[in-house]
Design a protein around this motif. Structure first.
Motif, PDB file in Angstrom:
ATOM      1  N   ASP A 104       0.846  -1.198   0.000  1.00 54.15           N
ATOM      2  CA  ASP A 104       0.000   0.000   0.000  1.00 54.15           C
ATOM      3  C   ASP A 104       0.881   1.248   0.000  1.00 54.15           C
ATOM      4  N   HIS A 105       1.463   1.563  -1.173  1.00 53.17           N
ATOM      5  CA  HIS A 105       2.278   2.767  -1.288  1.00 53.17           C
ATOM      6  C   HIS A 105       1.393   4.007  -1.200  1.00 53.17           C
ATOM      7  N   ARG A 106       1.926   5.085  -0.653  1.00 56.87           N
ATOM      8  CA  ARG A 106       1.151   6.312  -0.481  1.00 56.87           C
ATOM      9  C   ARG A 106       1.928   7.519  -1.020  1.00 56.87           C
ATOM     10  N   LEU A 107       1.153   8.492  -1.535  1.00 55.97           N
ATOM     11  CA  LEU A 107       1.722   9.795  -1.867  1.00 55.97           C
ATOM     12  C   LEU A 107       1.559  10.704  -0.663  1.00 55.97           C
ATOM     13  N   MET A 108       2.566  11.531  -0.403  1.00 51.14           N
ATOM     14  CA  MET A 108       2.574  12.353   0.792  1.00 51.14           C
ATOM     15  C   MET A 108       2.369  13.821   0.428  1.00 51.14           C
ATOM     16  N   GLY A 109       1.702  14.521   1.331  1.00 51.82           N
ATOM     17  CA  GLY A 109       1.510  15.968   1.177  1.00 51.82           C
ATOM     18  C   GLY A 109       1.825  16.675   2.487  1.00 51.82           C
ATOM     19  N   TYR A 110       2.083  17.976   2.401  1.00 55.29           N
ATOM     20  CA  TYR A 110       2.454  18.730   3.604  1.00 55.29           C
ATOM     21  C   TYR A 110       1.198  19.253   4.287  1.00 55.29           C
ATOM     22  N   ASP A 111       1.065  18.933   5.569  1.00 57.02           N
ATOM     23  CA  ASP A 111      -0.065  19.401   6.384  1.00 57.02           C
ATOM     24  C   ASP A 111       0.448  20.535   7.262  1.00 57.02           C
ATOM     25  N   SER A 112       0.022  21.764   6.934  1.00 57.41           N
ATOM     26  CA  SER A 112       0.526  22.926   7.677  1.00 57.41           C
ATOM     27  C   SER A 112       0.054  22.925   9.120  1.00 57.41           C
ATOM     28  N   ARG A 113      -1.106  22.327   9.374  1.00 52.25           N
ATOM     29  CA  ARG A 113      -1.615  22.301  10.749  1.00 52.25           C
ATOM     30  C   ARG A 113      -0.770  21.377  11.628  1.00 52.25           C
ATOM     31  N   GLN A 141       2.366  11.408 -14.907  1.00 48.54           N
ATOM     32  CA  GLN A 141       1.131  12.149 -14.639  1.00 48.54           C
ATOM     33  C   GLN A 141       1.407  13.568 -14.156  1.00 48.54           C
ATOM     34  N   THR A 142       2.412  13.718 -13.297  1.00 44.27           N
ATOM     35  CA  THR A 142       2.648  15.019 -12.661  1.00 44.27           C
ATOM     36  C   THR A 142       3.716  15.855 -13.369  1.00 44.27           C
ATOM     37  N   ARG A 143       4.515  15.190 -14.232  1.00 41.24           N
ATOM     38  CA  ARG A 143       5.635  15.880 -14.893  1.00 41.24           C
ATOM     39  C   ARG A 143       6.555  16.551 -13.871  1.00 41.24           C
ATOM     40  N   CYS A 144       6.733  15.896 -12.721  1.00 37.53           N
ATOM     41  CA  CYS A 144       7.565  16.487 -11.672  1.00 37.53           C
ATOM     42  C   CYS A 144       9.034  16.454 -12.086  1.00 37.53           C
ATOM     43  N   GLN A 145       9.788  17.372 -11.492  1.00 38.23           N
ATOM     44  CA  GLN A 145      11.229  17.422 -11.768  1.00 38.23           C
ATOM     45  C   GLN A 145      12.058  16.746 -10.671  1.00 38.23           C
ATOM     46  N   ALA A 146      11.408  16.396  -9.549  1.00 41.25           N
ATOM     47  CA  ALA A 146      12.114  15.738  -8.445  1.00 41.25           C
ATOM     48  C   ALA A 146      11.166  14.771  -7.746  1.00 41.25           C
ATOM     49  N   MET A 147      11.703  13.664  -7.275  1.00 41.83           N
ATOM     50  CA  MET A 147      10.912  12.685  -6.522  1.00 41.83           C
ATOM     51  C   MET A 147      11.644  12.335  -5.237  1.00 41.83           C
ATOM     52  N   VAL A 148      10.873  12.232  -4.158  1.00 37.54           N
ATOM     53  CA  VAL A 148      11.411  11.826  -2.866  1.00 37.54           C
ATOM     54  C   VAL A 148      10.835  10.460  -2.520  1.00 37.54           C
ATOM     55  N   LEU A 149      11.705   9.495  -2.309  1.00 41.65           N
ATOM     56  CA  LEU A 149      11.284   8.157  -1.880  1.00 41.65           C
ATOM     57  C   LEU A 149      11.396   8.077  -0.363  1.00 41.65           C
ATOM     58  N   ASP A 150      10.248   7.952   0.286  1.00 41.24           N
ATOM     59  CA  ASP A 150      10.192   7.908   1.750  1.00 41.24           C
ATOM     60  C   ASP A 150      10.270   6.456   2.210  1.00 41.24           C
ATOM     61  N   PHE A 151      11.327   6.100   2.954  1.00 40.34           N
ATOM     62  CA  PHE A 151      11.569   4.725   3.395  1.00 40.34           C
ATOM     63  C   PHE A 151      11.043   4.460   4.804  1.00 40.34           C
ATOM     64  N   THR A 152      10.140   5.312   5.314  1.00 38.97           N
ATOM     65  CA  THR A 152       9.671   5.166   6.694  1.00 38.97           C
ATOM     66  C   THR A 152       9.157   3.758   6.992  1.00 38.97           C
ATOM     67  N   CYS A 153       8.375   3.180   6.067  1.00 42.80           N
ATOM     68  CA  CYS A 153       7.749   1.875   6.294  1.00 42.80           C
ATOM     69  C   CYS A 153       8.561   0.729   5.710  1.00 42.80           C
ATOM     70  N   CYS A 154       9.732   1.035   5.186  1.00 45.24           N
ATOM     71  CA  CYS A 154      10.561   0.017   4.536  1.00 45.24           C
ATOM     72  C   CYS A 154      11.698  -0.395   5.467  1.00 45.24           C
ATOM     73  N   PHE A 165       6.866   9.956  -2.486  1.00 42.63           N
ATOM     74  CA  PHE A 165       6.326   8.609  -2.626  1.00 42.63           C
ATOM     75  C   PHE A 165       6.787   7.772  -1.433  1.00 42.63           C
ATOM     76  N   ARG A 166       5.838   7.409  -0.574  1.00 40.28           N
ATOM     77  CA  ARG A 166       6.191   6.604   0.603  1.00 40.28           C
ATOM     78  C   ARG A 166       5.948   5.131   0.303  1.00 40.28           C
ATOM     79  N   PHE A 167       7.007   4.324   0.461  1.00 39.77           N
ATOM     80  CA  PHE A 167       6.860   2.888   0.278  1.00 39.77           C
ATOM     81  C   PHE A 167       5.955   2.310   1.366  1.00 39.77           C
ATOM     82  N   GLY A 168       5.064   1.384   0.960  1.00 34.58           N
ATOM     83  CA  GLY A 168       4.141   0.776   1.921  1.00 34.58           C
ATOM     84  C   GLY A 168       4.670  -0.465   2.601  1.00 34.58           C
ATOM     85  N   GLY A 169       5.861  -0.876   2.221  1.00 33.67           N
ATOM     86  CA  GLY A 169       6.434  -2.067   2.830  1.00 33.67           C
ATOM     87  C   GLY A 169       7.856  -2.259   2.370  1.00 33.67           C
TER      88      GLY A 169
END
Length: 601
Positions: free
Chosen positions: A453-462, A511-524, A487-491
């Motif tokens: 269950d991979h997830r995309l992450m967003g910034y929560d200002s609150r 889809q996003t035409r992004c210029q940078a990607m961050v791979l989040d290994f929190t759950c890996c 992009f947060r790995f789900g496992g």
């Protein structure tokens, strides 16, 4: 010389440690007290009074006929004697159980009867397998048998046992063993029922129920009255056997022996130890069933032992329990016994009786031996209907249809392995029903491993942190003039999951035409060789698209693997997601492989 002495001492200490591991009794026996001995004697005798009638009843469930039902008693004293030395759970009492008996009957019964020779081979083979699993530390294998599979099996087993015992309650004969045929034969032959058998059976069921509930209504409090009520309730099987046996004796002495179906006369004396003979045909035919019996027997016992260990505050060694149960079954094979495991009902009574150590099994075994030596002539007057009633009342609590609604509410897809286990074991063959249900559960498990269950992450200002966000058109962050996807790995990054993981990452970049990607290994937490190679391919593909690749919260073991794979030149590792986003938003001015410090998540 000093080094040699120290090595000898270490070897001696290791030897003592191994001895205590295999024979836990050596750890506590030197400190055994008179108070513990008294408590163990009370508990052991109490269990002995329970197990004698249960052993005869469960032997008939296993398919033993006539004098052969005595093997239930043989299995009831060998198990406690061996477990006394090797068991790690003081509350557990080993012996015949409904589940083991049904499994043995399903495998070894031929022409309506189970032979002692086949049952002995099953005990030997399943015991050796359990010991092997224990020495190899393979106890974790039973964890792949999911709760829905177990519950489906136990519920179907209980229903099968209840239906098969109806013939004894009504005094019917020539009833076929297969579940559907047994139902048909039982109801089609109700016109042939014996009044005395039916009266004995139904009265026994009612009396057993009332004696069980009596403890709930009037027991549980302090004082001698509550203890007497608890004792009567606990010994209810023996009380029913005594009462119905006396009635049967009176009826037989009155000259109406055919009015009641009695168990046959049983042989006196203990079985002579005999080395079991295993033929090639038995080895081929029984190996698969022996694996099933070994695993189910261990699963039943370890679930019981862990439950009571938590309740009473001590630890249980799963691998040692496997070795202990296997040793009980191997030794039982030399004394004409069939496979045994932990009994929940008797373990509960053992714990409530205040047992202190596994030495309580000594007194249980002695009660059974006394019965085999001196009471078998009297057992002839036990009605089959009374034994059937004992079995029915013992297995009724195993029928838990209310769990179907709970499974459906929590995870409806788990109904599938439950239904396969339930109907497969009920209508077809037990071992194949369990095997197919476990296979389906494994497919579900492997699917989730292959599709994390991979997830995309967003910034929560609150919350001032990066959180998972639902998929949508804004699946990226804008930092300066740079579009960034987190992009947060789900496992863990294991071979089965890597194809879909790579596809998702590349698809999201398109889809996003992004210029940078961050791979989040929190759950890996783990990565294998395939995962490392796919990350290499992914970094190469993104580099060709002009996309910079960053990683955050990378565990040291995975960072070390990335370094050995020469991937730190393609992936910039940052301490956390905030630093990775900052580095990506500034055009990746930090050096690849650089680790930052500080910042929020």
């Amino acid at each position: 010389g000093g080094g040699s002495g120290g090595g000898g001492m270490n070897l001696r200490e290791k030897g003592i440690s191994v001895l205590r591991g295999v024979f836990p009794i050596t750890s506590w026996l030197p400190k055994y007290t008179a108070h513990q001995a008294q408590s163990d004697a009370i508990a052991g005798i109490t269990i002995g009074l329970m197990v004698v009638p249960q052993a005869l009843a469960y032997a008939s469930v296993a398919g033993f006929k006539g004098q052969d039902v005595v093997v239930g008693l043989y299995a009831s004293f060998i198990g406690p004697f061996v477990y006394m030395f090797m068991g790690s759970a003081k509350d557990v009492t080993l012996g015949p159980t409904a589940i083991m008996s049904l499994l043995v009957g399903a495998v070894a019964e031929k022409n309506g009867q189970t032979s002692i020779a086949d049952a002995v081979v099953l005990s030997l083979m399943s015991g050796l397998l359990q010991m092997l699993f224990g020495f190899l530390r393979l106890g974790f294998l039973v964890e792949f048998i999911s709760f829905p599979v177990i519950n489906g099996f136990t519920t179907s087993a209980a229903i099968t046992i209840v239906v098969s015992e109806l013939k004894h309650i009504f005094g019917l004969h020539n009833i076929r063993e297969s579940f559907l045929l047994c139902v048909y034969d039982t109801f089609s032959k109700l016109g042939e029922l014996k009044i005395w058998d039916m009266a004995m059976g139904l009265w026994s069921i009612l009396a057993l129920f009332l004696l069980q509930e009596m403890n709930k209504w009037y027991g549980g409090g302090p004082g001698p009255k509550a203890k007497l009520i608890w004792l009567i309730s606990t010994a209810r099987n023996t009380i029913i056997i005594l009462i119905t046996g006396i009635i049967s004796y009176i009826v037989v002495q009155a000259g109406d022996e055919d009015a009641i179906t009695l168990i046959p006369s049983l042989p006196n004396g203990l079985p002579a130890p005999v080395s079991p003979h295993v033929s090639m045909d038995q080895l081929q035919n029984f190996f698969g069933p022996a694996v099933t019996i070994a695993l189910i027997g261990f699963l039943e016992s370890i679930a019981i032992s862990k439950a009571f260990a938590r309740q009473n505050g001590y630890e249980v060694d799963s691998s040692q329990e496997l070795i202990a149960i296997g040793s009980c079954n191997v030794m039982g094979a030399f004394f004409s016994a069939y496979p045994v495991t932990g009994s929940f009902s008797r373990t509960a009574v053992n714990s409530a009786s205040g047992v202190k150590t596994t030495l309580g099994g000594l007194y249980t075994g002695l009660i059974v031996i006394f019965s085999v030596l001196f009471l078998t002539d009297l057992f002839h007057y036990i009605p089959q209907a009374a034994l059937g009633a004992i079995i029915i009342c013992a297995v009724i609590p195993m029928i838990e249809f209310e769990l179907v609604a709970k499974i459906w509410r929590l995870k409806p897809v788990d109904i599938i392995p439950y239904a396969i286990s339930f109907f497969g074991c009920l209508i077809f063959d037990i071992q194949y029903g369990i095997a197919v249900a476990v296979g389906v559960s494994m497919i579900f498990l492997l699917y989730h491993v292959a599709r994390p269950d991979h997830r995309l992450m967003g910034y929560d200002s609150r919350a001032s942190s990066y959180v998972a966000q639902p998929p949508g058109p804004d699946d990226h962050l804008v930092d300066g003039d740079t579009q960034i996807v987190i992009f947060r790995f789900g496992g863990s990054l294991l071979y089965a999951a890597m194809a879909s993981t790579k596809d998702q990452i590349l698809q999201k970049q398109l889809q996003t035409r992004c210029q940078a990607m961050v791979l989040d290994f929190t759950c890996c937490t783990r990565m294998d060789y395939t995962g490392c190679q796919v990350l290499r391919e992914l970094a190469h593909d993104l580099e060709n698209r002009g996309v910079r690749l960053y990683a955050s919260f990378v565990p040291p073991i995975i960072a070390e693997m990335l370094g050995r794979a020469m991937l730190l030149s393609a992936i910039t590792i940052c301490a956390n997601t905030a630093l990775a986003v900052s580095a990506g938003g500034h055009g990746g001015q930090g050096r690849p492989g650089q680790r930052g410090d500080g910042g929020h998540r």
